[in-house]
Scaffold this motif. Structure first.
Motif, PDB file in Angstrom:
ATOM      1  N   MET A   1      23.556  -0.680   6.410  1.00  0.00           N
ATOM      2  CA  MET A   1      23.345  -1.865   5.608  1.00  0.00           C
ATOM      3  C   MET A   1      22.786  -1.428   4.257  1.00  0.00           C
ATOM      4  O   MET A   1      21.853  -0.653   4.199  1.00  0.00           O
ATOM      5  CB  MET A   1      22.344  -2.775   6.323  1.00  0.00           C
ATOM      6  CG  MET A   1      22.531  -4.231   5.988  1.00  0.00           C
ATOM      7  SD  MET A   1      21.277  -5.323   6.686  1.00  0.00           S
ATOM      8  CE  MET A   1      21.736  -5.423   8.383  1.00  0.00           C
ATOM      9  N   SER A   2      23.347  -1.912   3.175  1.00  0.00           N
ATOM     10  CA  SER A   2      22.842  -1.530   1.861  1.00  0.00           C
ATOM     11  C   SER A   2      21.499  -2.206   1.590  1.00  0.00           C
ATOM     12  O   SER A   2      21.140  -3.193   2.226  1.00  0.00           O
ATOM     13  CB  SER A   2      23.839  -1.907   0.777  1.00  0.00           C
ATOM     14  OG  SER A   2      23.863  -3.312   0.607  1.00  0.00           O
ATOM     15  N   ILE A   3      20.775  -1.674   0.643  1.00  0.00           N
ATOM     16  CA  ILE A   3      19.454  -2.190   0.309  1.00  0.00           C
ATOM     17  C   ILE A   3      19.541  -3.627  -0.201  1.00  0.00           C
ATOM     18  O   ILE A   3      18.741  -4.476   0.178  1.00  0.00           O
ATOM     19  CB  ILE A   3      18.776  -1.286  -0.748  1.00  0.00           C
ATOM     20  CG1 ILE A   3      18.584   0.116  -0.201  1.00  0.00           C
ATOM     21  CG2 ILE A   3      17.466  -1.882  -1.221  1.00  0.00           C
ATOM     22  CD1 ILE A   3      17.656   0.211   0.979  1.00  0.00           C
ATOM     23  N   ILE A   7      17.812  -6.973   1.494  1.00  0.00           N
ATOM     24  CA  ILE A   7      16.919  -7.907   0.797  1.00  0.00           C
ATOM     25  C   ILE A   7      17.416  -9.334   0.966  1.00  0.00           C
ATOM     26  O   ILE A   7      16.631 -10.251   1.237  1.00  0.00           O
ATOM     27  CB  ILE A   7      16.785  -7.529  -0.691  1.00  0.00           C
ATOM     28  CG1 ILE A   7      16.032  -6.202  -0.820  1.00  0.00           C
ATOM     29  CG2 ILE A   7      16.082  -8.633  -1.480  1.00  0.00           C
ATOM     30  CD1 ILE A   7      16.047  -5.615  -2.207  1.00  0.00           C
ATOM     31  N   ILE A   8      18.719  -9.559   0.835  1.00  0.00           N
ATOM     32  CA  ILE A   8      19.277 -10.906   0.972  1.00  0.00           C
ATOM     33  C   ILE A   8      19.088 -11.423   2.392  1.00  0.00           C
ATOM     34  O   ILE A   8      18.606 -12.544   2.603  1.00  0.00           O
ATOM     35  CB  ILE A   8      20.767 -10.917   0.571  1.00  0.00           C
ATOM     36  CG1 ILE A   8      20.908 -10.647  -0.931  1.00  0.00           C
ATOM     37  CG2 ILE A   8      21.422 -12.245   0.948  1.00  0.00           C
ATOM     38  CD1 ILE A   8      22.322 -10.357  -1.377  1.00  0.00           C
ATOM     39  N   GLY A  36      10.672  -6.935   6.274  1.00  0.00           N
ATOM     40  CA  GLY A  36      10.063  -6.174   7.361  1.00  0.00           C
ATOM     41  C   GLY A  36      10.680  -6.530   8.702  1.00  0.00           C
ATOM     42  O   GLY A  36      10.963  -5.660   9.532  1.00  0.00           O
ATOM     43  N   GLY A  37      10.902  -7.818   8.902  1.00  0.00           N
ATOM     44  CA  GLY A  37      11.550  -8.263  10.133  1.00  0.00           C
ATOM     45  C   GLY A  37      12.975  -7.767  10.245  1.00  0.00           C
ATOM     46  O   GLY A  37      13.443  -7.431  11.335  1.00  0.00           O
ATOM     47  N   ALA A  38      13.655  -7.721   9.104  1.00  0.00           N
ATOM     48  CA  ALA A  38      15.030  -7.211   9.108  1.00  0.00           C
ATOM     49  C   ALA A  38      15.060  -5.745   9.513  1.00  0.00           C
ATOM     50  O   ALA A  38      15.919  -5.321  10.275  1.00  0.00           O
ATOM     51  CB  ALA A  38      15.668  -7.402   7.733  1.00  0.00           C
ATOM     52  N   LEU A  39      14.107  -4.987   9.011  1.00  0.00           N
ATOM     53  CA  LEU A  39      14.040  -3.577   9.383  1.00  0.00           C
ATOM     54  C   LEU A  39      13.739  -3.414  10.874  1.00  0.00           C
ATOM     55  O   LEU A  39      14.432  -2.697  11.587  1.00  0.00           O
ATOM     56  CB  LEU A  39      12.962  -2.863   8.559  1.00  0.00           C
ATOM     57  CG  LEU A  39      13.283  -2.634   7.098  1.00  0.00           C
ATOM     58  CD1 LEU A  39      12.053  -2.119   6.359  1.00  0.00           C
ATOM     59  CD2 LEU A  39      14.420  -1.645   6.965  1.00  0.00           C
TER      60      LEU A  39
END
Length: 78
Positions: A1-3, A7-8, A36-39
């Motif tokens: 997944m790109s940065i 973020i989106i 943070g949750g996405a990570l």
């Protein structure tokens, strides 16, 4: 997944998680929690379930953000 995609998705996940947990935070906090949750959630779902795709990433991001919000409410916001 790109940065940028992280973020989106993180911003969307943070928004959804704060609404699900009925918590009012500032915009930057919401985005930070979502990222943070996405990570956390994205990695957990990918490794444990071996599921890929945008929907799995969003679900993982929301779950991870909800976990961080729970920890925030429990340990920091008291």
């Amino acid at each position: 997944m790109s940065i940028i995609w992280l973020i989106i998705v993180g911003a969307a996940a943070g928004f959804l998680a704060t609404r699900f947990m009925n918590l009012q935070l500032g915009t930057l906090q919401t985005i930070g929690i979502g990222i943070g949750g996405a990570l956390i959630g994205g990695l957990i779902l990918r490794f444990l379930l071996a599921v890929t795709g945008m929907l799995a990433g969003l679900v993982g991001a929301v779950l991870g953000a909800m976990l961080l919000l729970w920890a925030f409410k429990t340990f920091i916001q008291k």
